[in-house]
Scaffold this active site. Structure first.
Site, short mmCIF file in Angstrom:
data_model
loop_
_atom_site.label_atom_id
_atom_site.label_comp_id
_atom_site.label_asym_id
_atom_site.label_seq_id
_atom_site.Cartn_x
_atom_site.Cartn_y
_atom_site.Cartn_z
N TYR A 64 1.01 18.89 23.39
CA TYR A 64 0.68 17.46 23.22
C TYR A 64 -0.73 17.33 22.65
O TYR A 64 -0.98 16.49 21.78
CB TYR A 64 0.77 16.74 24.58
CG TYR A 64 0.56 15.25 24.47
CD1 TYR A 64 1.65 14.40 24.31
CD2 TYR A 64 -0.71 14.71 24.49
CE1 TYR A 64 1.48 13.04 24.18
CE2 TYR A 64 -0.90 13.34 24.35
CZ TYR A 64 0.19 12.50 24.21
OH TYR A 64 0.01 11.15 24.07
N PHE A 107 1.07 -1.66 -3.29
CA PHE A 107 2.39 -1.21 -2.86
C PHE A 107 2.85 -2.19 -1.78
O PHE A 107 2.02 -2.81 -1.12
CB PHE A 107 2.36 0.24 -2.34
CG PHE A 107 3.74 0.70 -1.95
CD1 PHE A 107 4.71 0.85 -2.92
CD2 PHE A 107 4.09 0.91 -0.64
CE1 PHE A 107 6.02 1.20 -2.59
CE2 PHE A 107 5.39 1.26 -0.28
CZ PHE A 107 6.36 1.41 -1.26
N THR A 108 4.15 -2.35 -1.60
CA THR A 108 4.68 -3.40 -0.69
C THR A 108 4.06 -3.32 0.71
O THR A 108 3.59 -4.32 1.26
CB THR A 108 6.22 -3.30 -0.57
OG1 THR A 108 6.55 -1.95 -0.24
CG2 THR A 108 6.91 -3.69 -1.85
N ASP A 165 -4.89 6.00 -2.24
CA ASP A 165 -3.53 6.21 -1.74
C ASP A 165 -2.98 7.41 -2.50
O ASP A 165 -2.66 7.33 -3.69
CB ASP A 165 -2.68 4.96 -1.97
CG ASP A 165 -1.25 5.12 -1.44
OD1 ASP A 165 -0.80 6.27 -1.29
OD2 ASP A 165 -0.60 4.10 -1.18
N LYS A 176 6.32 11.86 0.77
CA LYS A 176 6.28 12.15 -0.66
C LYS A 176 5.42 13.39 -0.90
O LYS A 176 5.91 14.44 -1.30
CB LYS A 176 5.70 10.96 -1.44
CG LYS A 176 6.56 9.70 -1.40
CD LYS A 176 5.96 8.60 -2.27
CE LYS A 176 6.61 7.25 -2.07
NZ LYS A 176 7.94 7.10 -2.65
N ARG A 211 12.98 -3.35 -7.44
CA ARG A 211 11.53 -3.46 -7.38
C ARG A 211 11.13 -4.64 -8.26
O ARG A 211 10.73 -4.49 -9.40
CB ARG A 211 10.84 -2.18 -7.84
CG ARG A 211 11.12 -0.96 -7.00
CD ARG A 211 10.29 -0.81 -5.73
NE ARG A 211 10.60 -1.68 -4.63
CZ ARG A 211 10.15 -1.47 -3.37
NH1 ARG A 211 9.40 -0.43 -3.10
NH2 ARG A 211 10.44 -2.30 -2.41
N PHE A 249 12.98 -7.63 1.51
CA PHE A 249 13.90 -6.79 0.74
C PHE A 249 14.58 -5.72 1.58
O PHE A 249 15.64 -5.23 1.25
CB PHE A 249 13.18 -6.13 -0.44
CG PHE A 249 12.05 -5.23 -0.02
CD1 PHE A 249 10.78 -5.74 0.18
CD2 PHE A 249 12.25 -3.87 0.18
CE1 PHE A 249 9.74 -4.92 0.59
CE2 PHE A 249 11.22 -3.05 0.58
CZ PHE A 249 9.95 -3.58 0.79
#
Ligand code: F0G
Length: 485
Positions: free
Chosen positions: A78, A130-131, A221, A264, A387, A453
């Site tokens: 942990y 980005f969303t 990012d 990603k 998109r 969305f």
């Protein structure tokens, strides 16, 4: 890309399949029932009804033998896990940033960053949103301002770096907003919503000097950084001889904080925030045990953390990282040859179809990209992602904030699809383009307030799905070899 004797260039795979997973192309009637049940929203389809899942590259990449092997040596402690120290060491080695906070995925990093640095009324200048980034900034009482060139929204272009900031716009925006209201400047690698379009190293250096001039700090990012580095190397002549690790070091040295979705960048699942600045780190640190988990796992499975550590190394291998852009370049090139409107130059993440040009008879208010994604599923079993305005939100007066572009993204998860599957996708899109008049618009029947969305449901205006299904039944692409499961 690999050049054959015929002159054809193909995305040659430098890996072999050793484990495979069956997928099914189910019959048209079942696809029709599935898209109706999903409210014409591809997010709500079930995997069992999908043939080629091109929804996203997020967490859907093929993992390597080395990643799978590494998962077996995870230390599940942990607190103080060896897996974390390997993860932290790799991030420090690659990016030169030794303070590392693990988080369960990219948006969790955005949550921590926004809570740590944003206050009500703040404005975040960025190349493009980005969303999830915008949602977190707005949820914390902030706003965004986007500073790319108008050319970034022209889908047919030869601009190699559509993700670049326009430096004059950045300077003006900072002067207008005032430094006190700017918590940080954000730059996104391989800008997702522009169609995976990169920034140049030259531009990043310029952004850094503006940020320094105003005494601000810069956040990267890095979710799609590997491909952005690949494009810097292939499109920025002064960088042609440089290695990806060398470029990664310089890019990271130009920012104060970087965060990424390891779904990603790490070719597994998880995420992280990294900085070399102790003061910045200390502001974020207390939020990780509160929202994510203890500091040495941050909500990640430690097995996945081991896989990400290896995945980060692999992301800087030119042969591995070049594979996704090559598949996208092939698909974009073939669709362009057929006159089908796609985002060019090809970027990272996927092939992006321009739904405004594909469906000029459908206004943005009735979601052409959403309609095209639903129609493509019907003709092919391929699941893409809208998109465009459906992924946007409503303004204070209740009307839709129309998106800068209407794209259908066909994601190319790393090392997943074969060339014949990509050719199948091209073939079905070609049929749909010839029959595009059959597609109509969509309207919401269930509309969530935030990130609508993902779970919103829509209906086809005028019931165009029936006519499209009929055209498929009586055409050359009618079901012949599809399996019932
Ligand atoms: N930033 C960028 C540039 C992204 O592309 C994503 C996710 C995130 C942040 C959030 O990361 O999903 O791990 O929480 N993009 C996914 C996509 C969802 O399908 O493009 P996350």
């Amino acid at each position: 890309m690999f050049r054959l004797l015929t002159g054809e260039e193909i995305p040659l795979e430098f890996h072999r399949a050793r484990i495979v997973q069956m997928i099914h192309l189910v019959p048209l009637e079942r696809r029709l029932a599935a898209i109706k049940a999903a409210g014409f929203n591809t997010f709500l389809l079930k995997s069992r009804d999908v043939f080629l899942d091109m929804l996203t590259d997020s967490g859907t990449n093929a993992m390597s033998d080395r990643q799978l092997a590494a998962m077996n040596i995870a230390d599940d402690a942990y607190a103080g896990s060896e897996s974390f120290y390997r993860f932290q060491g790799k991030i420090a080695e690659i990016f030169g940033k030794q303070f590392v906070l693990p988080v369960h995925q990219g948006r969790a990093a955005e949550n921590i960053i926004c809570r740590a640095f944003l206050k009500n009324g703040d404005v975040v200048p960025m190349n493009y949103h980005f969303t999830t980034t915008r949602a977190h900034i707005e949820a914390n009482g902030g706003k965004i301002v986007e500073l790319v060139a108008d050319e970034a929204f022209q889908t047919e272009s030869d601009c190699p770096f559509k993700g670049n900031f326009v430096i004059e716009k950045l300077v003006k925006a900072i002067e207008n907003i005032g430094v006190a209201k700017i918590p940080f400047v954000r730059i996104e690698a391989s800008t997702n919503l522009l169609g995976g379009q990169p920034f140049s190293l030259k531009n990043l250096r310029q952004v850094r000097s503006v940020v320094d001039h105003f005494g601000l700090f810069l956040i990267l990012d890095a979710s799609l950084l590997a491909e952005n580095l690949f494009f810097i190397r292939s499109r920025e002549p002064s960088c042609a001889q440089r290695s990806l690790p060398d470029l990664a070091k310089e890019v990271a040295s130009l920012v104060d904080v970087l965060y990424f979705s390891a779904r990603k960048l790490g070719c597994a699942r998880g995420g992280a925030i990294a900085t070399a600045d102790r003061e910045i780190f200390e502001k974020m640190k207390p939020l990780v045990p509160l929202y994510e988990g203890f500091l040495t796992y941050g909500g990640m499975s430690l097995r996945e953390m081991e896989a990400v550590t290896v995945g980060l190394d692999e992301a800087l291998d030119l042969t591995i990282t070049g594979q996704m852009p090559a598949c996208i370049e092939f698909m974009v090139g073939e669709l362009k040859k057929r006159g089908i409107p796609v985002v060019a130059p090809p970027g990272a993440l996927g092939c992006h179809i321009d739904a405004i040009k594909f469906l000029p008879h459908i206004s943005q208010k009735i979601y052409p990209a959403g309609a095209l994604a639903a129609a493509l599923f019907l003709v092919s079993g391929i699941r893409g992602m809208e998109r465009g305005t459906m992924s946007s939100t409503r303004g204070t007066d209740g009307s839709d904030l129309l998106s800068d572009m209407e794209l259908v993204r066909l994601a190319m998860p790393r090392r997943v699809f074969t060339l014949s599957q990509i050719k199948f996708a091209i073939d079905r899109i070609t049929w749909l383009y010839a029959n595009r008049q059959l597609i109509g618009g969509l309207q919401f029947v269930e509309e969530p307030k935030v990130l609508r969305f993902f779970t919103g449901k829509l209906a086809p205006i005028g019931g165009w799905d029936a006519a499209l299904a009929e055209a498929i039944r009586s055409s050359a692409i009618a079901d012949t070899t599809m399996a019932e499961i």
